[in-house]
Design a protein around this motif. Structure first.
Motif, mmCIF file in Angstrom:
data_model
loop_
_atom_site.group_PDB
_atom_site.id
_atom_site.type_symbol
_atom_site.label_atom_id
_atom_site.label_comp_id
_atom_site.label_asym_id
_atom_site.label_seq_id
_atom_site.Cartn_x
_atom_site.Cartn_y
_atom_site.Cartn_z
ATOM 1 N N GLU A 16 -43.363 -19.869 24.164
ATOM 2 C CA GLU A 16 -42.688 -18.890 25.001
ATOM 3 C C GLU A 16 -41.886 -19.593 26.085
ATOM 4 O O GLU A 16 -42.357 -20.555 26.691
ATOM 5 N N HIS A 26 -39.387 -16.130 22.463
ATOM 6 C CA HIS A 26 -40.424 -16.768 21.666
ATOM 7 C C HIS A 26 -39.724 -17.673 20.658
ATOM 8 O O HIS A 26 -38.838 -17.212 19.933
ATOM 9 N N ASN A 37 -37.174 -15.159 18.956
ATOM 10 C CA ASN A 37 -37.286 -13.723 19.162
ATOM 11 C C ASN A 37 -37.031 -13.444 20.636
ATOM 12 O O ASN A 37 -37.468 -14.206 21.503
ATOM 13 N N ILE A 39 -37.735 -11.097 23.832
ATOM 14 C CA ILE A 39 -38.740 -10.172 24.338
ATOM 15 C C ILE A 39 -38.162 -9.477 25.566
ATOM 16 O O ILE A 39 -37.807 -10.146 26.542
ATOM 17 N N SER A 43 -41.796 -5.743 26.949
ATOM 18 C CA SER A 43 -42.541 -6.516 25.939
ATOM 19 C C SER A 43 -42.200 -6.131 24.505
ATOM 20 O O SER A 43 -42.936 -6.449 23.581
ATOM 21 N N GLU A 45 -40.331 -6.787 21.159
ATOM 22 C CA GLU A 45 -39.865 -8.035 20.560
ATOM 23 C C GLU A 45 -38.798 -7.760 19.511
ATOM 24 O O GLU A 45 -38.967 -6.903 18.652
ATOM 25 N N ASP A 47 -36.650 -9.669 16.618
ATOM 26 C CA ASP A 47 -36.577 -10.871 15.782
ATOM 27 C C ASP A 47 -35.123 -11.198 15.455
ATOM 28 O O ASP A 47 -34.414 -10.355 14.903
#
Length: 139
Positions: A16, A26, A37, A39, A43, A45, A47
């Protein structure tokens, strides 16, 4: 910071990185291929799935460039180094991946190949990324 690490078989990793405006990234690796990814502050996420565009081994660069307007990120530029020649895995091609960031989505809009103007082109495209469609995966 490392979130997950599995060194068995092909290995996998999840790390992270802090971003801006409450966003984080991430960095994910599996089978020697990396992706990122996004975020969001809630929170959620998103991709980016770099491996849908590059099937070869790959590694993200050490920095991410956030494009910010009114203290909120609207685009992201990440370098991806790709080993395109299986006979020469140490030789990589460096691409810049441009992604848009909105309240409801983050996705790749542009992939810029190596050139003298690569950085400037990536910034130009990032600054208008919100007006373009998400790039579909490689054929």
């Amino acid at each position: 910071k490392t979130l997950e690490l599995n060194e068995d078989e092909g290995g996998s990793y999840k790390g992270e990185c802090r971003g801006v405006g409450g966003y984080k990234l991430h960095v994910i690796e599996g089978d020697l291929r990396q992706t990122v990814n996004v975020i969001d502050p809630r929170s959620k996420e998103f991709d980016l799935r770099f491996w849908e565009h590059f099937y070869a081994f790959s590694a993200v660069g050490p920095k991410a460039e956030w494009r910010v307007r009114n203290k909120k990120p609207f685009a992201l530029i990440i370098r991806l180094n790709v080993s395109e020649d299986p006979e020469k895995p140490d030789k990589t091609t460096s691409y810049l991946i441009v992604s848009k960031i909105t309240k409801t989505a983050s996705c790749i809009t542009d992939i810029i190949g190596p050139s003298r103007s690569q950085n400037a082109e990536a910034r130009r495209l990032a600054d208008t990324a919100s007006t373009r469609a998400c790039k579909s995966k490689a054929a």
